[in-house]
Scaffold this motif. Structure first.
Motif, short mmCIF file in Angstrom:
data_model
loop_
_atom_site.label_atom_id
_atom_site.label_comp_id
_atom_site.label_asym_id
_atom_site.label_seq_id
_atom_site.Cartn_x
_atom_site.Cartn_y
_atom_site.Cartn_z
N SER A 167 -11.86 -6.94 -7.87
CA SER A 167 -11.13 -5.85 -7.52
C SER A 167 -9.75 -5.98 -8.25
CB SER A 167 -10.83 -6.15 -6.09
OG SER A 167 -11.89 -6.15 -5.35
N GLY A 168 -9.12 -4.71 -8.75
CA GLY A 168 -8.09 -4.85 -9.28
C GLY A 168 -7.85 -4.90 -10.82
N VAL A 169 -8.87 -5.06 -11.54
CA VAL A 169 -8.78 -5.32 -12.86
C VAL A 169 -8.53 -3.94 -13.75
CG1 VAL A 169 -10.32 -7.37 -12.82
CG2 VAL A 169 -11.52 -5.14 -13.20
N GLY A 170 -8.37 -2.71 -12.99
CA GLY A 170 -8.40 -1.48 -13.97
C GLY A 170 -9.41 -0.62 -13.91
N LYS A 171 -10.33 -0.85 -13.13
CA LYS A 171 -11.64 0.21 -13.66
C LYS A 171 -11.42 1.71 -13.21
CE LYS A 171 -14.26 -2.10 -10.70
NZ LYS A 171 -13.17 -3.02 -10.26
N SER A 172 -10.58 1.88 -12.23
CA SER A 172 -10.26 3.32 -12.01
C SER A 172 -9.25 3.87 -12.72
CB SER A 172 -9.80 3.28 -10.33
OG SER A 172 -10.85 3.12 -9.44
N LEU B 256 -9.86 7.85 -19.74
CA LEU B 256 -10.97 8.16 -20.50
C LEU B 256 -11.10 9.65 -20.22
CD1 LEU B 256 -13.26 4.88 -20.56
CD2 LEU B 256 -11.63 5.98 -22.54
N ALA B 257 -10.94 10.25 -18.89
CA ALA B 257 -11.32 11.26 -18.45
C ALA B 257 -10.03 12.24 -18.69
CB ALA B 257 -11.52 11.18 -17.00
N GLY B 258 -8.89 11.71 -18.99
CA GLY B 258 -8.00 12.60 -19.19
C GLY B 258 -7.18 13.33 -18.18
N GLU B 259 -7.74 12.78 -16.87
CA GLU B 259 -7.15 13.16 -15.76
C GLU B 259 -7.34 12.25 -14.57
OE1 GLU B 259 -9.24 16.96 -15.06
OE2 GLU B 259 -10.92 15.95 -14.54
N SER B 260 -6.89 12.36 -13.55
CA SER B 260 -6.91 11.61 -12.32
C SER B 260 -8.42 11.86 -11.46
CB SER B 260 -5.92 11.82 -11.11
OG SER B 260 -5.97 10.78 -10.08
N ARG B 261 -9.25 10.80 -11.72
CA ARG B 261 -10.47 11.10 -10.94
C ARG B 261 -10.48 10.07 -9.89
NH1 ARG B 261 -14.95 13.33 -14.17
NH2 ARG B 261 -13.81 14.48 -15.60
N GLN B 262 -9.78 9.07 -9.79
CA GLN B 262 -9.80 7.98 -8.79
C GLN B 262 -8.36 7.71 -8.65
OE1 GLN B 262 -12.26 7.70 -6.91
NE2 GLN B 262 -13.70 6.14 -7.47
N ALA B 263 -8.17 7.50 -7.27
CA ALA B 263 -6.83 6.80 -6.80
C ALA B 263 -6.57 5.39 -7.50
CB ALA B 263 -6.49 6.88 -5.57
N VAL B 264 -5.24 5.00 -8.00
CA VAL B 264 -5.04 3.54 -8.44
C VAL B 264 -3.63 3.04 -7.91
CG1 VAL B 264 -5.98 4.33 -10.74
CG2 VAL B 264 -3.70 4.64 -10.40
N GLN B 265 -3.77 1.96 -7.62
CA GLN B 265 -2.43 1.11 -7.32
C GLN B 265 -2.07 0.07 -8.21
OE1 GLN B 265 -2.83 -0.03 -3.26
NE2 GLN B 265 -4.53 1.39 -2.79
N GLY B 266 -1.01 -0.41 -8.20
CA GLY B 266 -0.36 -1.60 -8.93
C GLY B 266 -0.93 -2.81 -8.67
N ILE B 267 -0.37 -3.82 -9.63
CA ILE B 267 -0.92 -5.03 -9.12
C ILE B 267 0.24 -6.06 -8.29
CG2 ILE B 267 -1.92 -5.46 -11.30
CD1 ILE B 267 0.49 -7.07 -12.30
N ARG B 268 -0.46 -6.76 -7.67
CA ARG B 268 0.46 -7.73 -6.32
C ARG B 268 1.43 -8.68 -7.35
NH1 ARG B 268 -4.42 -7.95 -3.04
NH2 ARG B 268 -4.91 -9.84 -4.06
#
Length: 374
Positions: free
Chosen positions: A214-219, A225-237
């Motif tokens: 979890s949280g390694v940056g897959k999204s 790579l898609a050049g647009e937002s496909r999945q929501a992302v959050q920062g690291i704790r």
């Protein structure tokens, strides 16, 4: 008779359909339904979203399919190619057949029963995503390598968040020490670094899976790579340098390059499943040492002529790597024992059901004779 049957499905090439899939589809036994090929692009509990030649549809498996499925691994998984019935209107599509899988990512499902869980199917390359921060863990990487290799896909290590690391080359060296034949690429979505190195894996029609904690940056990778937002992302704790979990289900996305990307939720723990081949490939260096021991049944403890002990004592073999080798060996052995016991139990249950069915059939036969006599 399959009224949709034909020799090619160009509408499905965007999702990776090819001549081999044509042959698999043509080799299906007759179902007696109007069927069309489709690919599972998302899974929600017992429902699926499938891509068909006429657009996406929600789907479920047929009653006959569910009855015949012996294990959870028999059900469709994201990435599977299926033959589906597509009723008119808004009714759900019905999956009747799962075409043969070329590759898969499999782990043991949570719970006491030894069941397999298919993370993704028909994946050409699996990006094992690891963050270059305080969550770096070589033993975890080894577990992912075991699972990916055993499923038949090609593993590639992506070291993300390189912009947060002062010395990415150090981590590349550490990873290469445990996986000398695996391609390793440090990347940074924030700085747009490393994209060119991934181009050969992202060609049209190829399916790429991304897996990791979890949280390694897959999204973030997907959006980059898609050049647009496909999945929501959050920062690291800030307290433990771990990212916050965002992806909640497995799903396929078509990238601008024409590749198909499988995004998966982060895994807190990867429990292995039937991974003898992947285990041997991941620890091939230790297996080679073990083959050089004087005694074939060497336990690598205090025996004379033990090549493994000599490598450990001489500093050629990392003790932590060797410990993980033994740990995963024991884990797979315990799983094999559990599977054997479960198989015997299921065989007894099936025999009991068969006997009960036979008794019931004989009773019904006697009743029919009785009613005929009446």
């Amino acid at each position: 008779m399959n009224e949709y049957a034909k020799t090619a499905w160009p509408e499905m090439e965007i999702y990776g359909w090819d001549e081999e899939r044509d042959r698999d589809y043509a080799a299906m036994p007759p179902i007696g339904k109007k069927l069309a090929p489709a690919r599972v692009v998302a899974q929600f509990s017992h429902q699926y979203r499938i891509a068909t030649p006429w657009g996406d549809r929600l789907a479920e498996v047929s009653g006959k399919f569910a009855y015949a499925a012996a294990t959870p691994g028999d059900y469709p998984a994201v990435g599977d190619w299926v033959a589906a019935e597509l009723p008119d209107g808004d009714s759900h599509a019905v999956v009747h057949v799962v075409l043969p899988r070329r590759t898969s990512i499999v782990r043991r499902a949570a719970g006491s029963r030894p069941d397999e869980q298919i993370i993704g199917a028909n994946i050409d390359t699996v990006f094992i995503v690891v963050s270059l921060n305080e969550d770096w863990n070589l033993r975890r990487i080894e577990r992912y390598l075991i699972a990916v290799r055993d499923g038949g896909a090609r593993p590639v290590l992506l070291l993300t968040k390189a912009d947060l690391c002062e010395d990415p080359d150090r981590y590349v060296r550490e990873a290469r020490a445990i996986a000398p034949e695996v391609p390793i690429f440090p990347v940074s979505a924030l700085l747009d670094q490393g994209r060119e190195a991934l181009a050969s894996y992202l060609a049209p029609g190829l399916t790429v899976g991304a897996t990791g904690s979890s949280g390694v940056g897959k999204s973030t990778l997907l959006n980059w790579l898609a050049g647009e937002s496909r999945q929501a992302v959050q920062g690291i704790r800030e307290d433990d340098a771990r990212g916050r979990h965002t992806t909640t289900h497995r799903e396929l996305f078509v990238l601008p390059s024409g590749a198909i990307w499988l995004d998966t939720p982060g895994m807190r723990e990867l429990q292995l499943w039937e991974s003898e081949d992947g285990w041997q490939a991941t620890f091939s260096d230790i297996e080679a040492l073990a083959a050089s021991c004087r005694f074939r049944d060497c336990r690598h403890e205090a025996e004379q002529g033990c090549a493994v002990r000599e490598a450990l004592d001489g500093g050629e073999l990392d003790p932590a790597r060797y410990a993980n080798y033994r740990k995963t060996e024991r884990e797979l052995a315990r799983l094999a024992q559990k599977e054997q016991r479960a198989g015997k139990r299921l065989a007894k249950e099936a025999a009991a059901r068969g006997a009960k069915s036979a008794v019931g059939g004989a009773r019904q036969k006697r009743m029919r004779h009785f009613e005929a006599d009446e």
